[in-house]
Design a protein around this motif. Structure first.
Motif, PDB file in Angstrom:
ATOM      1  N   SER A 164       1.322  -1.819  -0.188  1.00  0.00           N
ATOM      2  CA  SER A 164       0.070   0.033   0.059  1.00  0.00           C
ATOM      3  C   SER A 164       1.283   1.416   0.079  1.00  0.00           C
ATOM      4  O   SER A 164       2.507   0.978   0.588  1.00  0.00           O
ATOM      5  N   PRO A 165       0.075   2.559  -0.741  1.00  0.00           N
ATOM      6  CA  PRO A 165       0.573   3.952   0.002  1.00  0.00           C
ATOM      7  C   PRO A 165       2.122   3.992   1.248  1.00  0.00           C
ATOM      8  O   PRO A 165       3.413   4.458   1.281  1.00  0.00           O
ATOM      9  N   HIS A 166       1.248   3.671   2.047  1.00  0.00           N
ATOM     10  CA  HIS A 166       1.609   3.560   3.483  1.00  0.00           C
ATOM     11  C   HIS A 166       2.465   2.636   4.111  1.00  0.00           C
ATOM     12  O   HIS A 166       3.543   3.402   4.281  1.00  0.00           O
ATOM     13  N   ASP A 167       2.976   1.827   2.961  1.00  0.00           N
ATOM     14  CA  ASP A 167       3.877   0.238   3.250  1.00  0.00           C
ATOM     15  C   ASP A 167       5.572   0.786   2.823  1.00  0.00           C
ATOM     16  O   ASP A 167       5.930   0.918   2.842  1.00  0.00           O
ATOM     17  N   LEU A 168       4.670   1.773   1.581  1.00  0.00           N
ATOM     18  CA  LEU A 168       5.791   2.324   0.939  1.00  0.00           C
ATOM     19  C   LEU A 168       6.642   3.558   1.730  1.00  0.00           C
ATOM     20  O   LEU A 168       7.887   2.965   1.155  1.00  0.00           O
ATOM     21  N   ALA A 169       5.916   4.103   1.935  1.00  0.00           N
ATOM     22  CA  ALA A 169       5.990   5.239   3.078  1.00  0.00           C
ATOM     23  C   ALA A 169       7.104   4.368   4.481  1.00  0.00           C
ATOM     24  O   ALA A 169       8.160   5.285   4.425  1.00  0.00           O
ATOM     25  N   ARG A 170       6.748   3.680   4.540  1.00  0.00           N
ATOM     26  CA  ARG A 170       7.679   3.170   5.795  1.00  0.00           C
ATOM     27  C   ARG A 170       8.146   2.602   5.822  1.00  0.00           C
ATOM     28  O   ARG A 170      10.040   2.579   5.848  1.00  0.00           O
ATOM     29  N   ILE A 171       8.686   1.457   4.303  1.00  0.00           N
ATOM     30  CA  ILE A 171       9.851   1.353   3.794  1.00  0.00           C
ATOM     31  C   ILE A 171      10.576   2.369   2.995  1.00  0.00           C
ATOM     32  O   ILE A 171      12.166   2.459   3.212  1.00  0.00           O
ATOM     33  N   MET A 172      10.133   3.552   2.283  1.00  0.00           N
ATOM     34  CA  MET A 172      11.432   4.761   2.035  1.00  0.00           C
ATOM     35  C   MET A 172      11.625   5.063   3.512  1.00  0.00           C
ATOM     36  O   MET A 172      12.673   5.813   3.714  1.00  0.00           O
ATOM     37  N   THR A 173      10.908   5.931   4.260  1.00  0.00           N
ATOM     38  CA  THR A 173      11.444   5.833   6.353  1.00  0.00           C
ATOM     39  C   THR A 173      12.924   5.259   6.304  1.00  0.00           C
ATOM     40  O   THR A 173      13.804   5.593   6.819  1.00  0.00           O
ATOM     41  N   GLU A 174      12.690   3.783   5.868  1.00  0.00           N
ATOM     42  CA  GLU A 174      13.634   3.326   6.645  1.00  0.00           C
ATOM     43  C   GLU A 174      15.588   2.737   6.179  1.00  0.00           C
ATOM     44  O   GLU A 174      15.907   3.788   6.196  1.00  0.00           O
ATOM     45  N   GLN A 175      14.347   3.539   4.720  1.00  0.00           N
ATOM     46  CA  GLN A 175      15.792   3.259   3.776  1.00  0.00           C
ATOM     47  C   GLN A 175      15.853   4.065   3.158  1.00  0.00           C
ATOM     48  O   GLN A 175      17.916   4.596   3.157  1.00  0.00           O
ATOM     49  N   LEU A 176      15.124   5.339   3.425  1.00  0.00           N
ATOM     50  CA  LEU A 176      16.043   6.698   2.745  1.00  0.00           C
ATOM     51  C   LEU A 176      16.766   7.399   4.372  1.00  0.00           C
ATOM     52  O   LEU A 176      17.512   8.299   4.301  1.00  0.00           O
ATOM     53  N   GLY A 177      16.189   6.792   5.699  1.00  0.00           N
ATOM     54  CA  GLY A 177      16.848   7.540   6.820  1.00  0.00           C
ATOM     55  C   GLY A 177      16.161   9.095   6.989  1.00  0.00           C
ATOM     56  O   GLY A 177      17.326   8.985   8.186  1.00  0.00           O
ATOM     57  N   ARG A 178      14.425   9.020   5.968  1.00  0.00           N
ATOM     58  CA  ARG A 178      14.348  10.389   6.993  1.00  0.00           C
ATOM     59  C   ARG A 178      12.785  10.114   6.650  1.00  0.00           C
ATOM     60  O   ARG A 178      12.742   8.773   6.098  1.00  0.00           O
ATOM     61  N   LEU A 179      11.680  10.681   7.361  1.00  0.00           N
ATOM     62  CA  LEU A 179      10.747  10.261   7.487  1.00  0.00           C
ATOM     63  C   LEU A 179       9.759  10.605   6.045  1.00  0.00           C
ATOM     64  O   LEU A 179      10.180  11.814   5.952  1.00  0.00           O
ATOM     65  N   VAL A 180       8.627   9.649   5.456  1.00  0.00           N
ATOM     66  CA  VAL A 180       8.123  10.097   4.236  1.00  0.00           C
ATOM     67  C   VAL A 180       7.197   9.317   4.558  1.00  0.00           C
ATOM     68  O   VAL A 180       6.353   8.892   5.284  1.00  0.00           O
ATOM     69  N   HIS A 181       5.856  10.181   4.488  1.00  0.00           N
ATOM     70  CA  HIS A 181       4.956  10.541   4.726  1.00  0.00           C
ATOM     71  C   HIS A 181       3.695   9.995   2.820  1.00  0.00           C
ATOM     72  O   HIS A 181       4.578  11.133   1.554  1.00  0.00           O
ATOM     73  N   TYR A 182       2.917   9.968   3.019  1.00  0.00           N
ATOM     74  CA  TYR A 182       1.950   9.874   1.963  1.00  0.00           C
ATOM     75  C   TYR A 182       0.369  10.477   2.181  1.00  0.00           C
ATOM     76  O   TYR A 182      -0.592  10.905   2.903  1.00  0.00           O
ATOM     77  N   ALA A 183       0.290  11.414   1.338  1.00  0.00           N
ATOM     78  CA  ALA A 183      -0.497  12.159   0.963  1.00  0.00           C
ATOM     79  C   ALA A 183      -1.957  11.988  -0.508  1.00  0.00           C
ATOM     80  O   ALA A 183      -0.964  11.846  -1.833  1.00  0.00           O
ATOM     81  N   ARG A 184      -2.877  12.146   0.164  1.00  0.00           N
ATOM     82  CA  ARG A 184      -4.015  11.366  -1.676  1.00  0.00           C
ATOM     83  C   ARG A 184      -4.198  12.393  -1.486  1.00  0.00           C
ATOM     84  O   ARG A 184      -4.564  13.816  -1.370  1.00  0.00           O
ATOM     85  N   GLN A 185      -3.896  12.568  -3.242  1.00  0.00           N
ATOM     86  CA  GLN A 185      -4.787  13.745  -3.974  1.00  0.00           C
ATOM     87  C   GLN A 185      -5.932  13.481  -4.587  1.00  0.00           C
ATOM     88  O   GLN A 185      -6.228  12.488  -4.618  1.00  0.00           O
ATOM     89  N   PRO A 186      -7.016  14.241  -4.605  1.00  0.00           N
ATOM     90  CA  PRO A 186      -8.522  14.133  -5.409  1.00  0.00           C
ATOM     91  C   PRO A 186      -7.895  14.181  -6.504  1.00  0.00           C
ATOM     92  O   PRO A 186      -7.010  14.631  -7.236  1.00  0.00           O
ATOM     93  N   LEU A 187      -8.457  13.463  -7.275  1.00  0.00           N
ATOM     94  CA  LEU A 187      -9.214  12.869  -8.870  1.00  0.00           C
ATOM     95  C   LEU A 187      -9.329  14.562  -9.620  1.00  0.00           C
ATOM     96  O   LEU A 187      -8.151  14.791 -10.909  1.00  0.00           O
TER      97      LEU A 187
END
Length: 297
Positions: free
Chosen positions: A213-236
């Motif tokens: 999921s996008p939240h899973d991606l954010a968590r993994i990016m946070t771990e791999q990049l060493g900085r906090l990453v968040h997901y923001a949902r954009q309206p269509l």
């Protein structure tokens, strides 16, 4: 003889080296169709036959497919066209040339979603599935590489991740779906092109190692990049306005929006992951190898 279209694109850059390495062992020659041969490395140009031109052009594909046994087909995205023109319109000259020259096998990059309830209202994916039907009607044995979204799409978010720690998409943050690395897709394509014992028409799902999921991606990016990453949902509707503001064809943008909406409604959930449909590269591995250098550069 194997013909490769779009050899300098995101997938072709991975596919061509694989074929250059393995083709001699299999007794295969390689031919590429490319608008600008100068984009090919010198050592590659010396080992392949080059047809200069667009593979959407009837004269170019007629030259390219003469004497060919197999073709790798990829439609380059053209945001100046409506989806049907971008996919089927671009492919029709090639379909005629495939039939005229009796090409035996075709492998093409397509999309997941065939047989799902949203397949007929999935924008660019609907157009891609229609392209599959067009190619399957040429008489060649045909394999559609049914692909989900690519890890590499996140490279478009590298600046935003670096500057704000946020990446965006339009799907629910908890919706898990398959994702795949383009290198893994290229490896599947190479295998099919080199071992042409298959017949008939079919789709080959290429699903990556796990749904994320996008939240899973954010968590993994946070771990791999060493900085906090968040997901923001954009309206269509915001996505639509932004892309039209960049000058893209309104019908093509609507195709993107419809595809994104369909993905949020389960478009990519119709294929089962098995040892044959899974691919090896994890998102964490891809982040470490590809995204991290792009974000931290």
């Amino acid at each position: 003889m194997i013909v490769i279209t779009a050899p300098t694109g995101n997938i072709g850059r991975h596919l061509l080296p694989l074929l250059l390495e393995s083709a001699p062992v299999h007794g295969e020659e390689l031919r590429v169709v490319v608008r600008d041969p100068a984009r090919l490395p010198d050592e590659v140009r010396a080992r392949v036959e080059v047809v200069t031109g667009s593979h959407g052009d009837a004269e170019a594909v007629d030259r390219a497919f003469e004497g060919a046994d197999a073709v790798f087909w990829l439609v380059p995205p053209d945001a100046s066209l409506a989806p049907d023109d971008a996919y089927c319109g671009f492919t029709r000259p090639a379909a005629k040339a495939l039939a005229a020259h009796g090409v035996g096998h075709v492998v093409a990059v397509s999309a997941l979603g065939r047989g799902t309830p949203v397949a007929d209202r999935a924008g660019l994916v609907t157009a891609s599935l229609a392209m599959d039907d067009l190619l399957a009607g040429t008489g060649a044995a045909y394999r559609a590489l049914a692909s989900p979204s690519f890890f590499e799409n996140l490279l478009e978010e590298a600046d935003a991740i670096r500057e704000t720690g946020v990446f965006t998409d339009v799907v629910d943050g908890d919706r898990r779906a398959p994702l795949v690395a383009v290198a893994d897709l290229a490896a599947v394509a190479a295998g099919l092109l080199l071992d042409r014992s298959w017949t008939g028409t079919d789709s080959v799902p290429v699903l990556g190692p796990q749904d994320l999921s996008p939240h899973d991606l954010a968590r993994i990016m946070t771990e791999q990049l060493g900085r906090l990453v968040h997901y923001a949902r954009q309206p269509l509707d915001e996505l639509y306005s932004t892309l039209v503001g960049h000058g893209l064809h309104e019908a093509f943008v609507q195709g993107i929006v419809d595809m994104k909406r369909a993905k949020d409604e389960g478009l990519d959930a119709g294929a089962t992951r098995t040892p044959d449909t899974a691919t090896p590269t994890t998102f964490a591995q891809w982040c470490a190898r590809t995204l991290k250098p792009a974000v931290l550069s």
